[in-house]
Write a protein that holds these residues in place. Structure first.
Motif, PDB file in Angstrom:
ATOM      1  N   VAL A  74       0.835  -1.202   0.000  1.00 31.51           N
ATOM      2  CA  VAL A  74       0.000   0.000   0.000  1.00 31.51           C
ATOM      3  C   VAL A  74       0.872   1.255   0.000  1.00 31.51           C
ATOM      4  N   ASP A  75       0.300   2.345  -0.534  1.00 31.08           N
ATOM      5  CA  ASP A  75       0.939   3.662  -0.469  1.00 31.08           C
ATOM      6  C   ASP A  75       0.421   4.456   0.727  1.00 31.08           C
ATOM      7  N   ALA A  76      -0.816   4.170   1.113  1.00 32.34           N
ATOM      8  CA  ALA A  76      -1.468   4.943   2.176  1.00 32.34           C
ATOM      9  C   ALA A  76      -2.461   4.062   2.913  1.00 32.34           C
ATOM     10  N   ILE A  77      -2.737   4.442   4.152  1.00 36.80           N
ATOM     11  CA  ILE A  77      -3.765   3.746   4.924  1.00 36.80           C
ATOM     12  C   ILE A  77      -4.853   4.728   5.339  1.00 36.80           C
ATOM     13  N   VAL A  78      -6.069   4.215   5.430  1.00 36.92           N
ATOM     14  CA  VAL A  78      -7.215   4.951   5.951  1.00 36.92           C
ATOM     15  C   VAL A  78      -7.614   4.278   7.251  1.00 36.92           C
ATOM     16  N   ILE A  79      -7.592   5.029   8.355  1.00 35.59           N
ATOM     17  CA  ILE A  79      -7.876   4.464   9.679  1.00 35.59           C
ATOM     18  C   ILE A  79      -9.285   4.859  10.103  1.00 35.59           C
ATOM     19  N   THR A  80     -10.174   3.869  10.166  1.00 36.16           N
ATOM     20  CA  THR A  80     -11.563   4.094  10.580  1.00 36.16           C
ATOM     21  C   THR A  80     -11.956   3.077  11.649  1.00 36.16           C
ATOM     22  N   SER A  81     -10.985   2.693  12.441  1.00 36.55           N
ATOM     23  CA  SER A  81     -11.207   1.727  13.523  1.00 36.55           C
ATOM     24  C   SER A  81     -11.711   2.440  14.774  1.00 36.55           C
ATOM     25  N   TRP A  82     -11.852   1.694  15.853  1.00 39.99           N
ATOM     26  CA  TRP A  82     -12.238   2.239  17.160  1.00 39.99           C
ATOM     27  C   TRP A  82     -11.200   3.268  17.607  1.00 39.99           C
ATOM     28  N   GLY A  83     -11.665   4.410  18.137  1.00 36.27           N
ATOM     29  CA  GLY A  83     -10.783   5.522  18.494  1.00 36.27           C
ATOM     30  C   GLY A  83      -9.545   5.149  19.296  1.00 36.27           C
ATOM     31  N   PRO A  84      -9.676   4.342  20.366  1.00 36.93           N
ATOM     32  CA  PRO A  84      -8.494   3.991  21.155  1.00 36.93           C
ATOM     33  C   PRO A  84      -7.427   3.220  20.382  1.00 36.93           C
ATOM     34  N   ALA A  85      -7.784   2.671  19.219  1.00 39.53           N
ATOM     35  CA  ALA A  85      -6.805   1.927  18.416  1.00 39.53           C
ATOM     36  C   ALA A  85      -6.065   2.822  17.427  1.00 39.53           C
ATOM     37  N   HIS A  86      -6.474   4.065  17.299  1.00 39.48           N
ATOM     38  CA  HIS A  86      -5.902   4.939  16.272  1.00 39.48           C
ATOM     39  C   HIS A  86      -4.409   5.185  16.465  1.00 39.48           C
ATOM     40  N   LYS A  87      -4.005   5.480  17.699  1.00 37.79           N
ATOM     41  CA  LYS A  87      -2.605   5.832  17.936  1.00 37.79           C
ATOM     42  C   LYS A  87      -1.660   4.763  17.394  1.00 37.79           C
ATOM     43  N   ALA A  88      -1.893   3.508  17.734  1.00 37.92           N
ATOM     44  CA  ALA A  88      -0.990   2.434  17.332  1.00 37.92           C
ATOM     45  C   ALA A  88      -0.927   2.310  15.808  1.00 37.92           C
ATOM     46  N   SER A  89      -2.066   2.456  15.145  1.00 45.82           N
ATOM     47  CA  SER A  89      -2.093   2.333  13.691  1.00 45.82           C
ATOM     48  C   SER A  89      -1.397   3.514  13.020  1.00 45.82           C
ATOM     49  N   VAL A  90      -1.613   4.720  13.546  1.00 48.83           N
ATOM     50  CA  VAL A  90      -0.952   5.900  12.970  1.00 48.83           C
ATOM     51  C   VAL A  90       0.564   5.777  13.107  1.00 48.83           C
ATOM     52  N   LEU A  91       1.027   5.405  14.308  1.00 46.83           N
ATOM     53  CA  LEU A  91       2.467   5.267  14.534  1.00 46.83           C
ATOM     54  C   LEU A  91       3.061   4.165  13.658  1.00 46.83           C
ATOM     55  N   ALA A  92       2.324   3.065  13.481  1.00 47.47           N
ATOM     56  CA  ALA A  92       2.799   1.993  12.612  1.00 47.47           C
ATOM     57  C   ALA A  92       2.896   2.470  11.167  1.00 47.47           C
ATOM     58  N   GLY A  93       1.931   3.285  10.746  1.00 51.01           N
ATOM     59  CA  GLY A  93       1.962   3.835   9.396  1.00 51.01           C
ATOM     60  C   GLY A  93       3.147   4.750   9.175  1.00 51.01           C
ATOM     61  N   ILE A  94       3.415   5.616  10.152  1.00 53.36           N
ATOM     62  CA  ILE A  94       4.570   6.510  10.054  1.00 53.36           C
ATOM     63  C   ILE A  94       5.873   5.707  10.011  1.00 53.36           C
ATOM     64  N   GLU A  95       5.963   4.721  10.893  1.00 57.24           N
ATOM     65  CA  GLU A  95       7.156   3.880  10.942  1.00 57.24           C
ATOM     66  C   GLU A  95       7.403   3.188   9.598  1.00 57.24           C
ATOM     67  N   ALA A  96       6.322   2.813   8.923  1.00 58.52           N
ATOM     68  CA  ALA A  96       6.435   2.141   7.629  1.00 58.52           C
ATOM     69  C   ALA A  96       6.619   3.126   6.478  1.00 58.52           C
TER      70      ALA A  96
END
Length: 340
Positions: A67-89
């Motif tokens: 993927v080139d980009a991710i769209v995060i529409t999960s449960w709010g408390p899960a956002h931080k981990a997914s955003v940080l993982a996206g940045i790391e990648a």
């Protein structure tokens, strides 16, 4: 070039964004999907006839999903981990609000993005892309009504379920006003207060509804924002900016005027998704277009997500205290000051 998206979270908004990217927008396609409920993810892919792979979690999607980009529409408390993982990648990240559930977590995202060296994250504050708010912004910036002195806003829903709590009037509802009004006047908040009018009989026993939130900006603008989530009559968003030389207001949603049964009137919306459906389209198209033109998203930043979180925290505190509570922001980094 077509941007390849991975969607994290296939609830109502996630599925709507999948449809949007695949059928409405230009320059994007959904190639990877994940959800805490794998069957829901598989069903979403099947429903839209997508040629997309379903992954067990966000990290696997980022590692193997091409993927080139991710769209995060999960449960709010899960956002931080997914955003940080996206940045790391090193992937671009479109994250629906909230960016994270605490100001501290938002700052960790800010720090990770700055360390990466360029903007990757856009927060889904779609109201900035609504044509009515854009016209208000233009009127303010062109000094058409002089300096803004006061703003009156209202956010009304027909009804909410029993799971809706008093603090959610801030964290789930007012959060949109917190962002868009800050954007309208380009003025940081300094203090907030919350008061409770007479309670509606339609509110659950544990819910204070309606609420009146007052926000004071650094330059002295006073904003009064009403949140009324059991108003019964419709989904109604109001905003009026009072300036030194005039007043501008958010236009009403376009609707035919009817004459029927000895009545003259217009129909009102009941569904929030219909009110901002065009804004959702425009914001995601802008995300794609900005990245393709400049290499960075051009919409609401991680810093905007942090501002919203700090202000929301102060409002929740004011709900309990009934007093004016300060909004204390860290100094804005140069990274987010420049038009990158």
């Amino acid at each position: 070039m077509t941007m390849k998206f991975g969607v994290i979270g296939t609830g109502a908004l996630g599925v709507d964004h999948m449809r949007r990217i695949q059928q409405t927008l230009n320059g994007g396609e959904v190639v990877a999907v994940t959800d805490i409920n794998p069957e829901a993810a598989k069903q979403a892919v099947a429903n839209w006839g997508l040629d997309a792979q379903v992954f067990p979690d966000d990290r696997t999607l980022l590692a193997e999903g091409n993927v080139d980009a991710i769209v995060i529409t999960s449960w709010g408390p899960a956002h931080k981990a997914s955003v940080l993982a996206g940045i790391e990648a090193g992937k671009y990240v479109f994250c629906e609000k909230p960016l994270a559930t605490t100001a501290e977590d938002c700052l960790s995202i800010v720090e990770a993005e700055m360390k990466h060296g360029k903007r990757l994250v856009q927060v889904g504050f779609m109201r900035r892309y609504d044509s009515g708010y854009i016209k208000l912004k233009e009127a303010i910036e062109n000094k058409w009504i002089g300096e803004p002195l006061m703003i009156r806003a209202a956010h009304r829903n027909p009804e909410v379920g029993d799971s809706y709590l008093t603090n959610m009037a801030i964290t789930d509802t007012l959060i949109h006003e917190i962002d868009v009004l800050h954007w309208l006047v380009n003025d940081d908040y300094k203090a907030v207060q919350v008061v409770y009018p007479k309670k509606t009989k339609y509110a659950s026993g544990h819910l204070q509804d309606p609420q009146i939130i007052t926000l004071k900006t650094a330059s002295g603008i006073i904003i009064t924002a009403e949140v009324f989530v059991n108003c019964q009559y419709g989904y109604d968003i109001q905003c009026e900016v009072i300036g030194e030389e005039g007043i501008v207001a958010l236009p009403e949603v376009q609707s035919v005027t009817f004459r029927k049964d000895a009545k003259l009137g217009v129909n009102l919306l009941m569904d929030w998704k219909q009110r901002f459906i065009e804004a959702y389209d425009v914001e995601l198209q802008d995300f794609i277009d900005s990245i393709q033109k400049t290499g960075e998203p051009g919409g609401p930043t991680s810093w905007d997500g942090y501002i919203a979180a700090v202000t929301a925290d102060a409002c929740v505190k004011a709900q309990a205290s009934g007093e004016w509570e300060p909004v204390t922001l860290k100094e804005k980094p140069e990274f987010y000051r420049t038009n990158r």
